[in-house]
Write a protein that holds these residues in place. Structure first.
Motif, PDB file in Angstrom:
ATOM      1  N   ALA B 319       0.836  -1.206   0.000  1.00  0.00           N
ATOM      2  CA  ALA B 319       0.000   0.000   0.000  1.00  0.00           C
ATOM      3  C   ALA B 319       0.862   1.244   0.000  1.00  0.00           C
ATOM      4  O   ALA B 319       1.923   1.291   0.636  1.00  0.00           O
ATOM      5  CB  ALA B 319      -0.898   0.003   1.228  1.00  0.00           C
ATOM      6  N   ARG B 320       0.401   2.263  -0.694  1.00  0.00           N
ATOM      7  CA  ARG B 320       1.133   3.510  -0.710  1.00  0.00           C
ATOM      8  C   ARG B 320       0.881   4.257   0.598  1.00  0.00           C
ATOM      9  O   ARG B 320      -0.269   4.431   0.986  1.00  0.00           O
ATOM     10  CB  ARG B 320       0.674   4.364  -1.886  1.00  0.00           C
ATOM     11  N   PRO B 321       1.952   4.661   1.297  1.00  0.00           N
ATOM     12  CA  PRO B 321       1.747   5.328   2.590  1.00  0.00           C
ATOM     13  C   PRO B 321       1.040   6.675   2.430  1.00  0.00           C
ATOM     14  O   PRO B 321       1.360   7.430   1.512  1.00  0.00           O
ATOM     15  CB  PRO B 321       3.162   5.523   3.139  1.00  0.00           C
ATOM     16  N   GLN B 322       0.087   6.930   3.282  1.00  0.00           N
ATOM     17  CA  GLN B 322      -0.625   8.209   3.271  1.00  0.00           C
ATOM     18  C   GLN B 322       0.101   9.204   4.175  1.00  0.00           C
ATOM     19  O   GLN B 322       0.929   8.826   4.986  1.00  0.00           O
ATOM     20  CB  GLN B 322      -2.061   8.013   3.779  1.00  0.00           C
ATOM     21  N   ALA B 323      -0.235  10.478   4.016  1.00  0.00           N
ATOM     22  CA  ALA B 323       0.382  11.507   4.841  1.00  0.00           C
ATOM     23  C   ALA B 323       0.001  11.287   6.295  1.00  0.00           C
ATOM     24  O   ALA B 323      -1.127  10.932   6.609  1.00  0.00           O
ATOM     25  CB  ALA B 323      -0.080  12.884   4.394  1.00  0.00           C
ATOM     26  N   ARG B 324       0.968  11.474   7.175  1.00  0.00           N
ATOM     27  CA  ARG B 324       0.681  11.392   8.593  1.00  0.00           C
ATOM     28  C   ARG B 324       1.264  12.622   9.258  1.00  0.00           C
ATOM     29  O   ARG B 324       2.383  13.043   8.955  1.00  0.00           O
ATOM     30  CB  ARG B 324       1.332  10.158   9.185  1.00  0.00           C
TER      31      ARG B 324
END
Ligand SMILES: Nc1ncnc2c1ncn2[C@@H]1O[C@H](COP(=O)(O)OP(=O)(O)O)[C@@H](O)[C@H]1O
Ligand SMILES: Nc1ncnc2c1ncn2[C@@H]1O[C@H](COP(=O)(O)OP(=O)(O)O)[C@@H](O)[C@H]1O
Ligand code: SF4
Ligand code: SF4
Ligand SMILES: [Mg+2]
Ligand SMILES: [Mg+2]
Lengths: 320, 341
Positions: B319-324
Motif C-alpha cells: 500500500a502507498r503510505p498516506q500523509a501522517r
C-alpha cells in the motif's frame, strides 16, 4: 613510505599573443611541494583555477613542470613518452570527473574496462576476461550492466566504469580529479565509500582533488590548500579543518554549510578568486584577505612550519 | 485555454495538512494535487505544498525527483508535451491552466525564477544593465533615468561593486558568481512575492556559493519576499531555509521545520539524505550510500522508496503510505513512521 613526492613544482602557461612585445605568462602552479604516502590520501582543495588539475597532471607525468621535480617511489619520473614512462604509467592512474562524452560511447562497459588491460598487454585473453569480471565486482557494477553503453548508464555507474578502468592495471597511485563533483550527494556517498574500501583493500595511495572541502575532509589524511597556484596551508587533515590557520583556509572552512548549524561560523570573504593572469603582487590572497597589511602587498609569504602538524604561508599567522 | 479562476478557494480547506507551515493563513502560493505527465508517463504524482508569505522553503531530493518540474509546471515553463493538472493558487488566481496573458504578468513579476546556469539564461549580446532595465520596463513600466537609477540600486542590492561601470559589462566579462548576482537582480526587478531558486549555486565555487546563498537569505529577510530554494544538497538548503520539503519520485515524502527535519527526521529517505553528506566536524563516520537510484519511468507498487529502503517491511510493497501528521507542521509519508506510534 612516501609513494609520490612533488618538490617545488612550477608550471606556467603563455597567455595572449606574443605579436606585440614580450610574451606574458600565468603561473598556474607555483612552487608546490607535497607528498602522498602509500595507502594514504592527500587531498588538494581550492577554488577553480587555483592549479589543482595542473598539479595532478604533473604528478602523473602527463605534463612536465618548468622547474622542480616529481619523484615516484623515490625515483624521478621518466621523460614523457619514453618506454620507461609507459611502463611506469601503469602504476599511476587518473580518475577524472566523468562528464558524458569522456567515455567512448561506441564501447560497452566490458570493452571499456578491458581496454587498459589490452593497452598495457596484461596477461592473456582469458586472464583479462577474468580480470574484467573481478573489476566489475570490485566497483559494484552488476551482471546486467556489463554489456551496456555509457549513455545507458547513470552518472554514478559511469563514474564506477571510470574507476574500474583506472584500477585495471593494478596501480599503486590514483590521482582522482573531482571524481564526484558532477554527482548527487547520494551517489557521491556511494562512490566515496567505494573509494575508501578499495583503498583499504588494495593499499592505494591517493591524490584526491576537489573544490568541496566536506568531501576532501572525509577522505584525506593530509590536506593541501591551494590559492592561485600557491600552497597556502598544508598538514594533517583534522588539524587543517578543525583549526585552520591561514585566513583563506579559515574562509573555506567557514563557507561549508554545516549540518546542523548552516553558516553559523561564516566569516565574510569579499570577492571571488582573481584569475591567475592578474595575481596580486606579494601574498596572492591579499586582495581578499580580511587582515591584510602593507607587508602583504610587498612580499610573498613563504610556506613555513607553524607547529609539528602543518605549514602555513602567511605573514601574520603568528600575530593573530 | 480555460481560465480556471472560477474555482473557489473553499476547496483548499480540504487540503491534506501536508507541506503546510504551522500558521499559514496568508500564503504566497498554495499548490494542491499538482500532477505532471510527459507522453502519458506521470512524473509528478500529486504535490501539495504551501509557501507562506516571506517564508524560505527548501526543496530537496535526488536528481529526477521532480523538484524542477514542480515549479516549471507552476510557471508554465514546461514544453507543450507536458500534461499538467491540479491547482496552484497565487492569491485568487489558479495558475494551472491560466490564460497566457495572466501568466505573462505573473512570471518575472509576482513570481521569479533563477537557475543553475546564469550565463546560459542571460543574453550574451546585451549589456547586463540593459537586461535589468528591460525587466524593469516589462514588469514595472520604468524607463529612462528612473530605470537607470533602479538598475544601479538593484546591482548594489545584489552586491555587485562598482555598479556604475558594471552596467556596461557583457555576461562573458563577468564570473559565474557575478552573473548569478545579475540574474538575481533581474529576478528582483519585478518586486516578486516569491523567488524560486533552482540549484542556484551548484556550478559555483565554495566561497561564492556561501555568498550567494546568504545574499538570497538577506534579500528574503529584507524585502519580505518568499523564497523557494531547490537543491540536491540538504546542507545548503537547511542553511538558509525555515522549512524543508523532501521530494522522492514525484511526491513530497516529508515536510517540516528545518530544525525538526534535521534533529528528528521520520522518513527513512530524509535520514539517508542526511547520512550521505560528509559531516563537517567530528569523527569521520561511514557515509550512508543509498543503494540504487530513484525509479525512472514506473513506480514500484506501494511505497516508491521501498526497493531502496533499509527499514522496509512486507507491507511497504503493498500500500502507498498516506500523509501522517507527526506534529504541527511536520508530516511524513511512511508506513513505519506511522506504525511506530
Ligand atoms: N593548457 C593550458 N593552457 C593555458 N592555461 C592553462 C592550461 N591549463 C590550465 N591553465 C590555467 O592554469 C590555471 C590553473 O588551472 P587548473 O590547474 O585547471 O585549475 P583547477 O583544476 O584548480 O581549476 C588556470 O588559470 C587555467 O586557466
Ligand atoms: N521535458 C521533459 N520531458 C520528459 N520528461 C521530463 C522532462 N522534464 C523532466 N522530465 C522528467 O521528469 C522527472 C523529474 O524531473 P526534474 O523535475 O527535472 O527533476 P529534479 O528533481 O532533478 O529537478 C524526471 O524523471 C525527468 O526525466
Ligand atoms: S600574508 Fe597577509 S594577505 Fe596573505 S593571508 Fe596572511 S595576512 Fe592575509
Ligand atoms: S513506507 Fe516502508 S519502504 Fe517506504 S519509507 Fe517507510 S519504511 Fe521505507
Ligand atoms: Mg580542475
Ligand atoms: Mg532540477
Amino acid at each position: 613510505m612516501t609513494l609520490l613526492r612533488l618538490e617545488s613544482v612550477s608550471r606556467r602557461f603563455p597567455v595572449g599573443s606574443s605579436i606585440l612585445g614580450s610574451r606574458k605568462y600565468l603561473a598556474a602552479v607555483d612552487g608546490v611541494s607535497l607528498n602522498v604516502e602509500a595507502g594514504q590520501t592527500t587531498g588538494i582543495v581550492g577554488e577553480s583555477g587555483c592549479g589543482k588539475s595542473t598539479t595532478g597532471r604533473i604528478a602523473l607525468g602527463l605534463d612536465s613542470p618548468d622547474s622542480g621535480r616529481v619523484l615516484f617511489q623515490g625515483s624521478l619520473l621518466p621523460r614523457i613518452g619514453s618506454k620507461e614512462w609507459r611502463s611506469q604509467r601503469r602504476q599511476m592512474q587518473l580518475v577524472f570527473q566523468d562528464t558524458l562524452g569522456a567515455l567512448d560511447r561506441r564501447m560497452t562497459v566490458d570493452a571499456l574496462i578491458a581496454e587498459p588491460l589490452e593497452i598495457h598487454a596484461v596477461g592473456d585473453a582469458a586472464s583479462r576476461r577474468q580480470r574484467v569480471w573481478e573489476l566489475l565486482q570490485a566497483v559494484g557494477l552488476g551482471d546486467d550492466q556489463h554489456m551496456l553503453y555509457p549513455h545507458q548508464l547513470s552518472g554514478g555507474q559511469r563514474q564506477r566504469v571510470v574507476l574500474a578502468r583506472a584500477l585495471a592495471p593494478k596501480p599503486s597511485l590514483l590521482v582522482c580529479d573531482e571524481p564526484v563533483s558532477a554527482l548527487d550527494v547520494s551517489v557521491q556517498a556511494q562512490i566515496i565509500n567505494l573509494l575508501v574500501d578499495l583503498q583499504r583493500e588494495l593499499g592505494l595511495g591517493i591524490l584526491f582533488i576537489s573544490h568541496d572541502l566536506r568531501i576532501v575532509r572525509h577522505v584525506s589524511d593530509r590536506i593541501v590548500v591551494m590559492y592561485l597556484g600557491r600552497v597556502v596551508e598544508q598538514g594533517r587533515a583534522d588539524v587543517i579543518i578543525d583549526h585552520p590557520a591561514h585566513p583563506y583556509t579559515q574562509a573555506l572552512v567557514s563557507a561549508m554549510p554545516r549540518l546542523p548549524g548552516g553558516f553559523d561560523q561564516y566569516v565574510p570573504l569579499s570577492g571571488e578568486p582573481p584569475s591567475a593572469t592578474d595575481r596580486p603582487s606579494g601574498c596572492p590572497f591579499n586582495s581578499r584577505c580580511p587582515v591584510a597589511q602593507d607587508i602583504c602587498r610587498q612580499s610573498l609569504p613563504e610556506l613555513l612550519p607553524l607547529d609539528s602538524k602543518r605549514e602555513v604561508a602567511c605573514h601574520r599567522v603568528r600575530d593573530r | 485555454m480555460l481560465n480556471k479562476s472560477y474555482k473557489n478557494s473553499a476547496s483548499l480547506a480540504l487540503l491534506p495538512a501536508h507541506g503546510v507551515p504551522p500558521s499559514c493563513a496568508n500564503p504566497a502560493i498554495k499548490i494542491a494535487d499538482l500532477t505532471v505527465a510527459f507522453g502519458g508517463v506521470p512524473v509528478l504524482h500529486g504535490v501539495d505544498l504551501i509557501v507562506g508569505k516571506g517564508e524560505a522553503v527548501g526543496v530537496v531530493g535526488e536528481s529526477g525527483c521532480g523538484k524542477s518540474v514542480t515549479w516549471r509546471a507552476v510557471l508554465d515553463l514546461l514544453p507543450r508535451s507536458a500534461e499538467v493538472s491540479g491547482e496552484a493558487w497565487l492569491g485568487d488566481f489558479d495558475l494551472v491552466g491560466a490564460r497566457s496573458s495572466v501568466l505573462d504578468r505573473v512570471r518575472g513579476g509576482r513570481i521569479a525564477m533563477i537557475f543553475q546556469d546564469p550565463a546560459g539564461a542571460l543574453n550574451p549580446v546585451h549589456r547586463i544593465g540593459a537586461q535589468i532595465a528591460e525587466a524593469l520596463r516589462l514588469h514595472r513600466g520604468l524607463t529612462g533615468p528612473a530605470a537607470r537609477a533602479e538598475t544601479r540600486r538593484l546591482l548594489d542590492q545584489v552586491g555587485i561593486a562598482d555598479a556604475a561601470s558594471r552596467v556596461n559589462a557583457y555576461p562573458h566579462e563577468l564570473s559565474g558568481g557575478q552573473n548569478q548576482r545579475v540574474m538575481i537582480a533581474i529576478a528582483l526587478a519585478g518586486r516578486p512575492e516569491l523567488l524560486v531558486a533552482d540549484e542556484p549555486t551548484t556550478a559555483l565555487d565554495a566561497t561564492v556559493q556561501a555568498q550567494i546563498l546568504l545574499l538570497l537569505k538577506k534579500i528574503q529577510q529584507d524585502t519580505g519576499m518568499a523564497l523557494v530554494m531547490i537543491s540536491h544538497d540538504l546542507a545548503a538548503v537547511a542553511a538558509i531555509c525555515d522549512r524543508v520539503c523532501v521530494m522522492y519520485a514525484g511526491r513530497i515524502v516529508e515536510a517540516g521545520s528545518t530544525h525538526t527535519l534535521l534533529t528528528a527526521p521520520e522518513h527513512p529517505y530524509t535520514r539517508d539524505l542526511i547520512g550521505a553528506i560528509p559531516p563537517s566536524c567530528g569523527p569521520r563516520i561511514r557515509l550512508t550510500a543509498i543503494a540504487g537510484a530513484p525509479p525512472q519511468r514506473h513506480l514500484p507498487p506501494g511505497c516508491a522508496y521501498s526497493p531502496r529502503c533499509r527499514d522496509a517491511v512486507a507491507a511497504c510493497a503493498v500500500a502507498r503510505p498516506q500523509a501522517r501528521q507527526v506534529s504541527a507542521g511536520h508530516s511524513v509519508h511512511c508506513l513505519k513512521a506511522a506504525a511506530e506510534r
